[in-house]
Structures are given as C-alpha cells and as structure tokens.
Enzyme design. Structure first.
Site, PDB file in Angstrom:
ATOM      1  N   PHE A 157       0.818  -1.214   0.000  1.00  0.00           N
ATOM      2  CA  PHE A 157       0.000   0.000   0.000  1.00  0.00           C
ATOM      3  C   PHE A 157       0.856   1.271   0.000  1.00  0.00           C
ATOM      4  O   PHE A 157       0.363   2.331  -0.381  1.00  0.00           O
ATOM      5  CB  PHE A 157      -0.852   0.084   1.284  1.00  0.00           C
ATOM      6  CG  PHE A 157      -1.915  -0.964   1.409  1.00  0.00           C
ATOM      7  CD1 PHE A 157      -3.106  -0.849   0.720  1.00  0.00           C
ATOM      8  CD2 PHE A 157      -1.739  -2.061   2.239  1.00  0.00           C
ATOM      9  CE1 PHE A 157      -4.098  -1.803   0.847  1.00  0.00           C
ATOM     10  CE2 PHE A 157      -2.725  -3.016   2.382  1.00  0.00           C
ATOM     11  CZ  PHE A 157      -3.912  -2.892   1.674  1.00  0.00           C
ATOM     12  N   ALA A 158       2.088   1.164   0.513  1.00  0.00           N
ATOM     13  CA  ALA A 158       2.868   2.373   0.775  1.00  0.00           C
ATOM     14  C   ALA A 158       3.051   3.189  -0.506  1.00  0.00           C
ATOM     15  O   ALA A 158       3.710   2.734  -1.442  1.00  0.00           O
ATOM     16  CB  ALA A 158       4.225   1.988   1.353  1.00  0.00           C
TER      17      ALA A 158
ATOM     18  N   SER B 214      -5.968   1.749  -8.816  1.00  0.00           N
ATOM     19  CA  SER B 214      -7.065   2.708  -8.687  1.00  0.00           C
ATOM     20  C   SER B 214      -7.904   2.751  -9.951  1.00  0.00           C
ATOM     21  O   SER B 214      -7.385   2.574 -11.057  1.00  0.00           O
ATOM     22  CB  SER B 214      -6.457   4.084  -8.427  1.00  0.00           C
ATOM     23  OG  SER B 214      -7.414   5.091  -8.597  1.00  0.00           O
TER      24      SER B 214
ATOM     25  N   TYR C  75       0.023  11.280 -10.226  1.00  0.00           N
ATOM     26  CA  TYR C  75      -0.414  10.194  -9.341  1.00  0.00           C
ATOM     27  C   TYR C  75      -1.053   9.071 -10.152  1.00  0.00           C
ATOM     28  O   TYR C  75      -0.691   7.897 -10.029  1.00  0.00           O
ATOM     29  CB  TYR C  75      -1.429  10.734  -8.308  1.00  0.00           C
ATOM     30  CG  TYR C  75      -2.248   9.640  -7.664  1.00  0.00           C
ATOM     31  CD1 TYR C  75      -1.716   8.848  -6.658  1.00  0.00           C
ATOM     32  CD2 TYR C  75      -3.556   9.367  -8.090  1.00  0.00           C
ATOM     33  CE1 TYR C  75      -2.460   7.817  -6.098  1.00  0.00           C
ATOM     34  CE2 TYR C  75      -4.297   8.350  -7.535  1.00  0.00           C
ATOM     35  CZ  TYR C  75      -3.743   7.572  -6.542  1.00  0.00           C
ATOM     36  OH  TYR C  75      -4.484   6.551  -6.000  1.00  0.00           O
TER      37      TYR C  75
ATOM     38  N   LYS D 220       0.109   4.913 -11.056  1.00  0.00           N
ATOM     39  CA  LYS D 220      -0.677   3.668 -10.932  1.00  0.00           C
ATOM     40  C   LYS D 220      -0.629   2.891 -12.248  1.00  0.00           C
ATOM     41  O   LYS D 220      -0.505   1.661 -12.249  1.00  0.00           O
ATOM     42  CB  LYS D 220      -2.127   3.970 -10.531  1.00  0.00           C
ATOM     43  CG  LYS D 220      -2.261   4.548  -9.130  1.00  0.00           C
ATOM     44  CD  LYS D 220      -1.813   3.568  -8.040  1.00  0.00           C
ATOM     45  CE  LYS D 220      -1.765   4.152  -6.670  1.00  0.00           C
ATOM     46  NZ  LYS D 220      -1.078   3.332  -5.664  1.00  0.00           N
TER      47      LYS D 220
HETATM   48  N1  UFG Z   1     -16.145  16.677  -3.975  1.00  0.00           N
HETATM   49  C1  UFG Z   1     -16.899  17.788  -3.658  1.00  0.00           C
HETATM   50  N2  UFG Z   1     -16.491  18.553  -2.615  1.00  0.00           N
HETATM   51  C2  UFG Z   1     -15.384  18.286  -1.868  1.00  0.00           C
HETATM   52  C3  UFG Z   1     -14.628  17.126  -2.197  1.00  0.00           C
HETATM   53  C4  UFG Z   1     -15.039  16.363  -3.262  1.00  0.00           C
HETATM   54  O1  UFG Z   1     -17.891  18.091  -4.313  1.00  0.00           O
HETATM   55  O2  UFG Z   1     -15.067  19.036  -0.944  1.00  0.00           O
HETATM   56  C5  UFG Z   1     -16.584  15.834  -5.084  1.00  0.00           C
HETATM   57  C6  UFG Z   1     -15.550  15.706  -6.157  1.00  0.00           C
HETATM   58  O3  UFG Z   1     -15.624  16.795  -7.047  1.00  0.00           O
HETATM   59  C7  UFG Z   1     -15.950  14.376  -6.774  1.00  0.00           C
HETATM   60  C8  UFG Z   1     -16.485  13.561  -5.593  1.00  0.00           C
HETATM   61  O4  UFG Z   1     -16.778  14.520  -4.599  1.00  0.00           O
HETATM   62  O5  UFG Z   1     -16.967  14.572  -7.681  1.00  0.00           O
HETATM   63  C9  UFG Z   1     -15.503  12.577  -5.043  1.00  0.00           C
HETATM   64  O6  UFG Z   1     -14.288  13.243  -4.805  1.00  0.00           O
HETATM   65  P1  UFG Z   1     -13.106  12.594  -3.948  1.00  0.00           P
HETATM   66  O7  UFG Z   1     -11.990  13.595  -3.913  1.00  0.00           O
HETATM   67  O8  UFG Z   1     -13.616  12.074  -2.666  1.00  0.00           O
HETATM   68  O9  UFG Z   1     -12.738  11.338  -4.814  1.00  0.00           O
HETATM   69  P2  UFG Z   1     -12.180  11.248  -6.309  1.00  0.00           P
HETATM   70  O10 UFG Z   1     -13.188  10.431  -7.039  1.00  0.00           O
HETATM   71  O11 UFG Z   1     -11.804  12.523  -6.903  1.00  0.00           O
HETATM   72  O12 UFG Z   1     -10.813  10.549  -6.004  1.00  0.00           O
HETATM   73  C10 UFG Z   1     -10.693   9.218  -5.987  1.00  0.00           C
HETATM   74  C11 UFG Z   1      -9.535   8.777  -5.073  1.00  0.00           C
HETATM   75  C12 UFG Z   1      -8.207   9.094  -5.691  1.00  0.00           C
HETATM   76  C13 UFG Z   1      -8.188   8.663  -7.130  1.00  0.00           C
HETATM   77  C14 UFG Z   1      -9.286   9.350  -7.863  1.00  0.00           C
HETATM   78  C15 UFG Z   1      -9.303   9.121  -9.331  1.00  0.00           C
HETATM   79  O13 UFG Z   1      -9.639   9.397  -3.817  1.00  0.00           O
HETATM   80  O14 UFG Z   1      -7.206   8.410  -4.972  1.00  0.00           O
HETATM   81  O15 UFG Z   1     -10.484   8.870  -7.324  1.00  0.00           O
HETATM   82  O16 UFG Z   1     -10.129  10.028  -9.966  1.00  0.00           O
HETATM   83  F1  UFG Z   1      -7.048   8.957  -7.741  1.00  0.00           F
END
Ligand code: UFG
Length: 343
Positions: free
Chosen positions: A83-84, A127, A152, A156
């Site tokens: 995981f690291a 991911s 990032y 992956k």
């Molecule tokens: N979002 C908001 N407000 C916030 C934070 C997030 O509206 O304050 C929205 C984002 O725009 C997105 C959704 O919530 O539509 C999910 O966002 P996250 O940041 O929780 O998750 P992501 O889907 O962007 O990220 C995840 C993983 C990453 C990975 C990524 C790939 O956390 O490790 O998917 O797109 F790389």
C-alpha cells in the site's frame, strides 16, 4: 505456525483495515511504514480491535539497503500487500518527481527483493483512476486505460505495467492489482479510520469534518454534469469490504490458484452515488443539516465512474456487503471519536 504477511503502508487508511482483517483470519502481520502520512497510534488501534500488536518497522522502502536488511530479519514472509505510496492527486501535479520516485521506486525495490525471499507474490493498490472517464459504464477490467490526468494516476498505470512486465520475465511469483473505486468509512469499532492531514481533499472526510464543526461548509464541485442530479457520480465502497478483498487476493497468491501470474480486479460496489446523495446520506445518518454551497467544477474530475464487479465477484468469490448508510455511519462515528464529540 501462522503465515506471515508483510503489509507496506500498514499504518495508513486501507493498510490498517487490511491488517485487522488479516490478523482476524489468523495471519501474522508485519508492517513497514515510514509514517510520512500516518501515525504510530494506528498500531494501537489495530491492537485494540484484534488483541494482537503487529510488528512495525519504520523506514522508507525506497531505501533498498534497509529493505534487504528487513528481509534478512523476516525471511519467512509468505506474501506482500503493497500500500505504501503517495496518494494526493493535486499534490502530485506540484510534486511529480516525488510521486514518481516514491510510488515507482518502492514497487521496483519490492519486486527486486521478492525472488530472494520465500514470498509467493504481491498484491498491489491500484485505482479506478486508470480508466479516466470510461466510455461505457459500469466499467469492466477490459475498458481501455486512458491517458492519466495526473502524475499520481500515471504512477498507478506505470506500476501496473511494471507488475505485468516483471512476471512476464519468467519469475515465479504472482502479482494481483486491485483497482479501488472510492473507499470510505471506518472500522465499526471506530478504533481506526481515515486520518487526513490538513484540509481533506476527499469528499467524505470533508463532510464529516464539516459535521464536526471543523470546516465551515461543504462545497459541491459542479452541479451541471450530465448525471441524474447534475453532480459527479462515484462508486463508494466500505474500507472494510475493500480490506476483505485483500485477504482473498493474498490467499489466491498463497494457494497458487490464479491462472495468470498477473491479474487485476475492480473493487467497487457496482452502484454509483452522486455527491448530493452522499451529502444527504450524511445528513440522514447524523441528523445534522450541513452548511453547503455549490462551487465550480474541480479540474480533473471525471463526470461519472462506477464498477462492473462481476469479475471480482466470480473469480475472487468476493462481494461488497456494506451499504452506503454503514459507510457514512462508520465514518461519522470515527470522526466523532477523534474529535471527542459525545452524541
Ligand atoms: N467533492 C466535492 N467537494 C469536496 C470534495 C469532493 O464536491 O469538498 C466531489 C468531487 O468533485 C468528486 C467527488 O466529490 O466529484 C468525489 O471526490 P473525492 O476527492 O472524494 O474522490 P475522487 O473520485 O476525486 O478521487 C478518488 C480517489 C483518488 C483517485 C481518484 C481518481 O480518492 O485516490 O479517485 O479520480 F485517484
């Protein structure tokens, strides 16, 4: 005698939940973690849940000499779960070389040392980011890997290629990449959970911190997407379900059951939820109305992504079990515990 599993990054969010599931299945867990984005007290949480304290070696696996020394002391590691890595999408844009070094060198070091050990193989944290915005939903493992939108995401993709090339070269270990969708939630005991440093980037920690009064309001990034309610859709999966999939993948490696030496699986629930639905689910679970606002789209966000999980269901015999309500309730219980909120 218990089989020994090495968990790199085992003091982190998904790593710590996986360590718990491994211990509960009767494995001995040893953890390597440099504590760059985690804390030693996570090990206390693992011990509180399982009654067993895993060994923790604190160092960076990019340091080859230290890694070799570690394996001299642990020649009997039966499998590795890796995981690291660094995981903040935005930070990777401003520190690309740090991401390439940390995420790629660490994997190469592990794969180089692996044949000198008794380990049968390695499970890798991948991911759904590698699919970008898929053309077809739900996304299967056959969907094309699209050009990464961040360093990032690129790490992956590169790491998956490294796994494939490594096993093709004729070594006799096996590798499995697990492509996570959006892990959320915490252990039901609230002894371990997500510990974001500073302002959280991810939706659920931001929501629970807003509920706890640490953030003033939750901004919903974009309400004009081509989705049922205009907000982005993701496949949120309980971290405990995800952890269980790691145990199954590890056992697949240990038993030599896999037909291929390199395999990859989607780990999601198969269900998409919008940002609005997540906010509403939190309000329902917590009984608190959040201060919320609409903000412009966040650069780099894909509109909608959720998994076709049939391959993982059929081949691994794994299925996510916990519902969105469980995910949010456990995340909220954890947030309240670390903030000392009673009700
Ligand atoms: N979002 C908001 N407000 C916030 C934070 C997030 O509206 O304050 C929205 C984002 O725009 C997105 C959704 O919530 O539509 C999910 O966002 P996250 O940041 O929780 O998750 P992501 O889907 O962007 O990220 C995840 C993983 C990453 C990975 C990524 C790939 O956390 O490790 O998917 O797109 F790389």
């Amino acid at each position: 005698m218990k089989q020994k599993i090495l968990v790199t990054g085992g003091a982190g969010y998904i790593g710590s939940h996986t360590a718990v599931e491994l211990i509960e299945r009767g494995y001995e867990v040893v953890i390597i973690d440099d504590l760059s984005n985690s804390e030693e007290r996570v090990i206390d949480g693992i011990e509180a849940i399982t009654g067993t304290r895993p060994d923790l070696a604190v160092f960076d696996i990019c340091d080859e000499a230290k890694l070799e020394l570690f394996f001299q002391g642990h020649p009997d590691v039966a499998a590795i779960i890796h995981f690291a890595a660094s995981k903040a999408v935005g930070e990777s844009v401003s520190k690309p070389l740090h991401y390439y070094r940390n995420n790629i060198v660490s994997l190469v070091n592990l794969l180089e040392v692996l044949p000198t050990t008794q380990a049968k193989g390695l499970v890798f944290s991948s991911s759904c980011t590698i699919y970008g915005q898929p053309d077809v939903l739900p996304v299967t493992e056959h969907a094309p890997v699209k050009k990464a939108l961040s360093p990032y995401g690129n790490t992956k993709q590169i790491c998956e290629e490294i796994l494939q090339d490594a096993v093709t070269s004729g070594v006799d270990y096996r590798t499995i990449a697990l492509r996570y969708f959006n892990p959320i939630g915490a252990h039901p005991s609230a002894e371990i959970g997500e510990l974001p440093r500073g302002v959280p980037n991810n939706l659920v920690p931001f929501i629970t911190q807003t509920g706890a009064g640490i953030r003033e309001k939750i901004s919903i990034f974009g309400d004009d997407y081509d989705t049922p309610d205009g907000t982005c859709v993701r496949d949120y999966i309980h971290v405990v379900d995800l952890a269980k999939a790691h145990v199954i993948a590890t056992e697949r490696i240990l038993s030599g059951k896999s037909s291929e030496k390199y395999e990859y699986f989607n780990l999601g629930t198969g269900k998409g939820s919008s940002v609005k639905e997540i906010v509403e689910a939190f309000e329902k679970v917590s009984g608190k109305e959040l201060n919320k606002t609409y903000a412009p789209r966040r650069p780099g966000d894909v509109e909608a992504v959720y998994a076709d999980t049939s391959y993982a269901n059929d081949e691994l015999g794994w299925k996510s079990e916990l519902e969105l309500g469980d995910m949010i309730a456990s995340a909220w219980k954890w947030e309240k515990k670390i903030r000392g909120i009673d009700s």
